[in-house]
Design a protein around this motif. Sequence first.
Motif, PDB file in Angstrom:
ATOM      1  N   VAL A 148       0.847  -1.192   0.000  1.00 26.11           N
ATOM      2  CA  VAL A 148       0.000   0.000   0.000  1.00 26.11           C
ATOM      3  C   VAL A 148       0.883   1.242   0.000  1.00 26.11           C
ATOM      4  CG1 VAL A 148      -1.947  -1.094   1.159  1.00 26.11           C
ATOM      5  CG2 VAL A 148      -0.178   0.013   2.527  1.00 26.11           C
ATOM      6  N   PRO A 149       0.418   2.356  -0.605  1.00 23.92           N
ATOM      7  CA  PRO A 149       1.199   3.592  -0.574  1.00 23.92           C
ATOM      8  C   PRO A 149       1.243   4.186   0.827  1.00 23.92           C
ATOM      9  CG  PRO A 149      -0.929   3.966  -1.624  1.00 23.92           C
ATOM     10  CD  PRO A 149      -0.827   2.491  -1.382  1.00 23.92           C
ATOM     11  N   LEU A 150       2.407   4.693   1.180  1.00 21.76           N
ATOM     12  CA  LEU A 150       2.609   5.377   2.459  1.00 21.76           C
ATOM     13  C   LEU A 150       3.016   6.816   2.183  1.00 21.76           C
ATOM     14  CD1 LEU A 150       3.207   5.492   5.604  1.00 21.76           C
ATOM     15  CD2 LEU A 150       5.576   4.957   4.962  1.00 21.76           C
ATOM     16  N   ALA A 151       2.277   7.754   2.749  1.00 19.61           N
ATOM     17  CA  ALA A 151       2.665   9.170   2.713  1.00 19.61           C
ATOM     18  C   ALA A 151       3.292   9.515   4.054  1.00 19.61           C
ATOM     19  CB  ALA A 151       1.465  10.060   2.445  1.00 19.61           C
ATOM     20  N   VAL A 152       4.577   9.855   4.039  1.00 16.17           N
ATOM     21  CA  VAL A 152       5.259  10.364   5.225  1.00 16.17           C
ATOM     22  C   VAL A 152       5.128  11.878   5.188  1.00 16.17           C
ATOM     23  CG1 VAL A 152       7.464  10.611   6.412  1.00 16.17           C
ATOM     24  CG2 VAL A 152       6.856   8.427   5.361  1.00 16.17           C
ATOM     25  N   ILE A 153       4.410  12.419   6.162  1.00 12.30           N
ATOM     26  CA  ILE A 153       4.034  13.830   6.151  1.00 12.30           C
ATOM     27  C   ILE A 153       4.862  14.538   7.215  1.00 12.30           C
ATOM     28  CG2 ILE A 153       2.106  15.435   6.465  1.00 12.30           C
ATOM     29  CD1 ILE A 153       0.330  12.811   5.765  1.00 12.30           C
ATOM     30  N   ARG A 154       5.882  15.257   6.772  1.00  9.09           N
ATOM     31  CA  ARG A 154       6.807  15.920   7.685  1.00  9.09           C
ATOM     32  C   ARG A 154       6.316  17.330   7.983  1.00  9.09           C
ATOM     33  NH1 ARG A 154      12.472  13.717   4.898  1.00  9.09           N
ATOM     34  NH2 ARG A 154      12.350  11.605   5.798  1.00  9.09           N
ATOM     35  N   LEU A 155       6.024  17.564   9.262  1.00 13.28           N
ATOM     36  CA  LEU A 155       5.396  18.805   9.699  1.00 13.28           C
ATOM     37  C   LEU A 155       6.411  19.716  10.382  1.00 13.28           C
ATOM     38  CD1 LEU A 155       2.218  17.203  11.325  1.00 13.28           C
ATOM     39  CD2 LEU A 155       2.466  18.056   8.981  1.00 13.28           C
ATOM     40  N   SER A 156       6.226  21.011  10.191  1.00 15.78           N
ATOM     41  CA  SER A 156       7.016  21.998  10.936  1.00 15.78           C
ATOM     42  C   SER A 156       6.215  22.424  12.168  1.00 15.78           C
ATOM     43  CB  SER A 156       7.363  23.173  10.024  1.00 15.78           C
ATOM     44  OG  SER A 156       6.205  23.707   9.424  1.00 15.78           O
ATOM     45  N   GLY A 157       6.629  23.526  12.815  1.00 16.05           N
ATOM     46  CA  GLY A 157       5.988  23.947  14.057  1.00 16.05           C
ATOM     47  C   GLY A 157       4.509  24.252  13.861  1.00 16.05           C
ATOM     48  N   ILE A 158       3.663  23.557  14.593  1.00 15.26           N
ATOM     49  CA  ILE A 158       2.212  23.609  14.377  1.00 15.26           C
ATOM     50  C   ILE A 158       1.583  24.714  15.225  1.00 15.26           C
ATOM     51  CG2 ILE A 158       0.069  22.292  14.497  1.00 15.26           C
ATOM     52  CD1 ILE A 158       1.846  19.727  14.410  1.00 15.26           C
ATOM     53  N   TYR A 159       0.720  25.486  14.601  1.00 17.30           N
ATOM     54  CA  TYR A 159      -0.077  26.466  15.334  1.00 17.30           C
ATOM     55  C   TYR A 159      -1.498  26.450  14.790  1.00 17.30           C
ATOM     56  CZ  TYR A 159       0.158  29.753  11.381  1.00 17.30           C
ATOM     57  OH  TYR A 159       0.033  30.356  10.158  1.00 17.30           O
ATOM     58  N   GLY A 160      -2.397  27.112  15.490  1.00 24.11           N
ATOM     59  CA  GLY A 160      -3.799  27.156  15.073  1.00 24.11           C
ATOM     60  C   GLY A 160      -4.660  27.640  16.213  1.00 24.11           C
ATOM     61  N   PRO A 161      -5.960  27.376  16.174  1.00 25.49           N
ATOM     62  CA  PRO A 161      -6.857  27.839  17.234  1.00 25.49           C
ATOM     63  C   PRO A 161      -6.409  27.353  18.612  1.00 25.49           C
ATOM     64  CG  PRO A 161      -8.116  27.077  15.363  1.00 25.49           C
ATOM     65  CD  PRO A 161      -6.686  26.711  15.085  1.00 25.49           C
ATOM     66  N   GLY A 162      -6.243  28.302  19.534  1.00 25.62           N
ATOM     67  CA  GLY A 162      -5.874  27.958  20.904  1.00 25.62           C
ATOM     68  C   GLY A 162      -4.413  27.629  21.097  1.00 25.62           C
ATOM     69  N   ARG A 163      -3.624  27.648  20.026  1.00 30.02           N
ATOM     70  CA  ARG A 163      -2.201  27.286  20.113  1.00 30.02           C
ATOM     71  C   ARG A 163      -1.438  28.178  19.134  1.00 30.02           C
ATOM     72  NH1 ARG A 163      -0.325  21.081  19.275  1.00 30.02           N
ATOM     73  NH2 ARG A 163      -2.023  20.805  20.789  1.00 30.02           N
ATOM     74  N   ASN A 164      -1.074  29.378  19.592  1.00 27.23           N
ATOM     75  CA  ASN A 164      -0.506  30.360  18.670  1.00 27.23           C
ATOM     76  C   ASN A 164       0.145  31.502  19.437  1.00 27.23           C
ATOM     77  OD1 ASN A 164      -2.685  32.568  19.049  1.00 27.23           O
ATOM     78  ND2 ASN A 164      -3.852  30.698  18.631  1.00 27.23           N
ATOM     79  N   ALA A 165       0.904  32.328  18.712  1.00 26.76           N
ATOM     80  CA  ALA A 165       1.636  33.422  19.338  1.00 26.76           C
ATOM     81  C   ALA A 165       0.711  34.499  19.901  1.00 26.76           C
ATOM     82  CB  ALA A 165       2.595  34.043  18.330  1.00 26.76           C
ATOM     83  N   LEU A 166      -0.468  34.671  19.325  1.00 24.94           N
ATOM     84  CA  LEU A 166      -1.418  35.640  19.860  1.00 24.94           C
ATOM     85  C   LEU A 166      -1.825  35.258  21.285  1.00 24.94           C
ATOM     86  CD1 LEU A 166      -3.687  35.835  16.693  1.00 24.94           C
ATOM     87  CD2 LEU A 166      -2.188  37.677  17.497  1.00 24.94           C
ATOM     88  N   LYS A 167      -2.083  33.990  21.480  1.00 24.72           N
ATOM     89  CA  LYS A 167      -2.523  33.523  22.797  1.00 24.72           C
ATOM     90  C   LYS A 167      -1.392  33.593  23.820  1.00 24.72           C
ATOM     91  CE  LYS A 167      -4.994  29.833  25.164  1.00 24.72           C
ATOM     92  NZ  LYS A 167      -5.633  28.508  25.062  1.00 24.72           N
ATOM     93  N   THR A 168      -0.204  33.132  23.437  1.00 28.75           N
ATOM     94  CA  THR A 168       0.907  33.176  24.390  1.00 28.75           C
ATOM     95  C   THR A 168       1.248  34.619  24.759  1.00 28.75           C
ATOM     96  OG1 THR A 168       2.503  33.031  22.560  1.00 28.75           O
ATOM     97  CG2 THR A 168       1.897  30.984  23.654  1.00 28.75           C
ATOM     98  N   LEU A 169       1.140  35.528  23.790  1.00 27.29           N
ATOM     99  CA  LEU A 169       1.388  36.940  24.082  1.00 27.29           C
ATOM    100  C   LEU A 169       0.321  37.479  25.029  1.00 27.29           C
ATOM    101  CD1 LEU A 169       3.220  39.372  23.320  1.00 27.29           C
ATOM    102  CD2 LEU A 169       1.582  39.885  21.507  1.00 27.29           C
ATOM    103  N   HIS A 170      -0.927  37.177  24.746  1.00 26.37           N
ATOM    104  CA  HIS A 170      -2.042  37.626  25.588  1.00 26.37           C
ATOM    105  C   HIS A 170      -1.901  37.113  27.018  1.00 26.37           C
ATOM    106  CE1 HIS A 170      -6.127  38.895  26.559  1.00 26.37           C
ATOM    107  NE2 HIS A 170      -6.359  37.683  27.039  1.00 26.37           N
TER     108      HIS A 170
END
Length: 290
Positions: A148-170
């Motif tokens: 079966v095909p395998l996709a290896v998905i290499r991710l960088s630093g993840i951010y989004g709702p509730g996990r982001n620089a706006l929240k840490t700054l606040h």
Amino acid sequence: MRLMIFGAGFSGLAIARELAGECEFAGGTTRSSGRFPALQGAGLTPFIYEGGAPSDDVSAALSETTHLVISISPDAAGDPLLQVFAEGLRPALPKLEWVGYLSTVGVYGDHGGDWVDEDTPCRPKSRRSVARLAAEDGWTRLAAEAGVPLAVIRLSGIYGPGRNALKTLHEGKARRLIKPGQVFNRIHVADIGGATALLARQRLGGIYNVTDDLPAPPQDVVSEAARIIGVEPPAEIDFETAELSPMARSFYGENKRVSNAKIKTAGYSFLYPDYHAGLEALHGDGSWQR
């Protein structure tokens, strides 16, 4: 499509939200029943999985699964699911058509700020990145044996709702650490969902960097967050004299710019191609706090 996500956390739920509406069945695992509402809200049938041999209900779901996503990190003993499927994927997943493994750009190691792509040799430095590369190799072997095909998905630093620089700054937790020449890539969690969904729909295999267009110094992201919410950014702190945990300091030992050209060539268009767009969107819809 019958989907199973092992480890339906922040990234897993984003993938589920992209694919669940297209699925005849979509399931996801978690360690706590307290997270069942979050999984159900993303369109997943929730299952408890805490390691070891899958329970009867998980095994029953796997027997019908066509698309498998692995989003469980290796532990001190390695990838726990590689041990579970040591005898092969087909006995447990006879209908399997595609596997996606969520990894990290940390496997590339340090390249002195140079650009890397999927063909760049990996030379991980941290223990966690070494473990990730070993897990990639293990899943590559299992998928090949199962045909079966395998996709290896290499991710960088993840951010989004509730996990982001706006929240840490606040919350008063943001710091502008200065290490000359240091850059990082980032990725909005919605783009993890979108890119993985594209690979799953097309049953594409191979290694794909899922990361933004703009590697940048980390202090620039904090400054941008401050600009967006209209406050003064925190004072700059010299990295060499900063008080950091060993893990936090280790992130700064790897410096590279990661190309996302391959996933674009596969057909994916990023919703948030850089942190400017991502932070503006999070602030605009108020999801930065959630």
